[in-house]
Design a protein around this motif. Structure first.
Motif, PDB file in Angstrom:
ATOM      1  N   LYS A 189      -4.086   6.635  39.608  1.00  0.00           N
ATOM      2  CA  LYS A 189      -3.601   7.952  40.008  1.00  0.00           C
ATOM      3  C   LYS A 189      -4.738   8.957  39.851  1.00  0.00           C
ATOM      4  O   LYS A 189      -5.391   9.006  38.801  1.00  0.00           O
ATOM      5  N   ASP A 230      -1.677   8.191  44.209  1.00  0.00           N
ATOM      6  CA  ASP A 230      -0.486   8.220  43.357  1.00  0.00           C
ATOM      7  C   ASP A 230       0.060   6.812  43.118  1.00  0.00           C
ATOM      8  O   ASP A 230       1.078   6.417  43.668  1.00  0.00           O
ATOM      9  N   LEU A 263      -2.018   3.540  43.070  1.00  0.00           N
ATOM     10  CA  LEU A 263      -2.614   2.589  44.019  1.00  0.00           C
ATOM     11  C   LEU A 263      -3.129   1.360  43.283  1.00  0.00           C
ATOM     12  O   LEU A 263      -3.802   1.472  42.261  1.00  0.00           O
ATOM     13  N   LYS A 272      -0.206   6.802  48.638  1.00  0.00           N
ATOM     14  CA  LYS A 272       0.311   5.509  48.198  1.00  0.00           C
ATOM     15  C   LYS A 272      -0.033   4.418  49.217  1.00  0.00           C
ATOM     16  O   LYS A 272      -0.247   4.688  50.392  1.00  0.00           O
TER      17      LYS A 272
END
Length: 356
Positions: free
Chosen positions: A25, A39, A41, A246
């Motif tokens: 993040k 966010d 990954l 994402k």
């Protein structure tokens, strides 16, 4: 452990990958709110393989690459999660340690070589400096190395062009010089951020061929970041589709191009022009605009633009979908049941793409 992490753990059985991101993040505090650029990954990449990261502008692609290189350290970014490179964790490492790895172990080809290279120093001097930072050699040895690299990446008369300034190179030659600089210390991880932007198609093809050949020569892990699906089709073994910070789909290039599972991926494919046949229909752009990363839509971040959101009984707007396996090695973040996605692909999306 969350479901997305568990899926990746299930896929990651065996020895650790050369590069692993685990629930990364990267958030930026601003006066207007928290920008959630990346966010949660996660992905893996082995030596000798290429990962293509695709998505619209603002999806978090470049922020991810800068995070891997540690270029957010010391700034305002709030970084959590893990980045493992050849057994070393980089998020918790000191900026000085990451700086020593940058250029030697990992390197990046930036999007705009003209602004990424210093205008007051010759191309050769910049390659020499990058090489001597990590190698205790004389300027004479480093200069010969720079000339050899410029010749290897296809710049004519490298012995004289080594003394040219960046503005004296064409766009394609500047990109080649950037590749030479990135490869000066034989990095094991190479990240290319929009490597063919603003280049004509002939030069694009030459740059892609060059990157493929150099990767084979050095057996490096390669990440290609782009919004151009043609580039990832040419280079990538695996593809990660990002949206709203994402991962929304991940799989082999064959899976993502021929058996895509996410409506956003369908939209990307539908908006890509085909050159292998006469067009019979207009391209189908994705309606709407990418989401604000300060005010990310609730639930599935793609639901305001998704033509199938009304088929999820309200879950699209209320629940964040988990990243689940559609089939081994192929992940998708979508509330639509898999059978329904496959039926939509076979009956609506695929026939439309085949008529474009």
């Amino acid at each position: 452990m969350t479901a997305p992490e568990q899926v990746l753990v299930d896929l990651a059985e065996g020895p650790p990958a050369f590069l692993e991101l685990r629930d990364l993040k990267i958030h930026f505090p601003t006066d207007d709110g928290l920008v959630k650029s990346v966010d949660g990954l996660s992905f893996r990449l082995e030596r000798g393989r290429t990962l293509g990261i695709v998505g619209e502008s603002g999806s978090g692609k470049s922020v991810t690459s800068l995070g891997i290189l540690g270029l957010h350290k010391g700034g305002r970014a709030k970084i959590s999660g893990e980045i493992w490179l050849d057994g070393e964790e980089l998020v918790s490492a000191t900026p000085e340690h990451v700086r020593r790895l940058r250029g030697k172990k990992m390197a990046m080809i930036f999007q705009d070589p003209l602004s990424s290279m210093h205008p007051y120093y010759t191309v050769g001097n910049q390659i020499i400096e990058a090489y001597r930072i990590h190698n205790p050699v004389s300027k004479k040895v480093a200069r010969k190395h720079a000339i050899d690299l410029l010749g290897r990446v296809g710049i004519p008369e490298p012995a004289s062009r080594v003394d040219s300034y960046p503005h004296e190179f064409s766009g394609g030659m500047r990109q080649r010089a950037m590749i030479a600089m990135a490869l000066s210390c034989d990095p094991e991880l190479l990240i290319a951020d929009e490597p063919t932007t603003a280049l004509d198609v002939t030069v694009q093809a030459q740059i892609l061929d060059l990157m493929r050949d150099l990767q084979r020569e050095f057996n490096s892990a390669l990440i290609v970041i782009t919004h151009d699906l043609g580039v990832v089709a040419e280079l990538s073994d695996d593809i990660l589709v990002m949206y709203g910070g994402k991962c929304i789909e991940y799989g082999s290039a064959e899976d993502v191009f021929y058996r895509p599972e996410h409506p956003y991926t369908w939209g990307l494919l539908g908006s890509m022009p085909r050159l292998d046949r006469e067009p019979t229909e207009r391209l189908l752009p994705i309606k709407g605009s990418p989401p604000s990363l300060i005010n990310v839509p609730s639930g599935c971040s793609f639901h305001p633009r998704c033509p199938y959101a009304d088929r999820t009984d309200g879950r699209a707007a209320a629940e964040v979908p988990e990243l689940n396996q559609a089939e081994p090695g192929h992940l998708v973040r979508c509330h639509l049941p898999r059978d329904e996605r496959r039926a939509l692909w076979e009956t609506e999306i695929k026939p439309f793409l085949e008529t474009q």
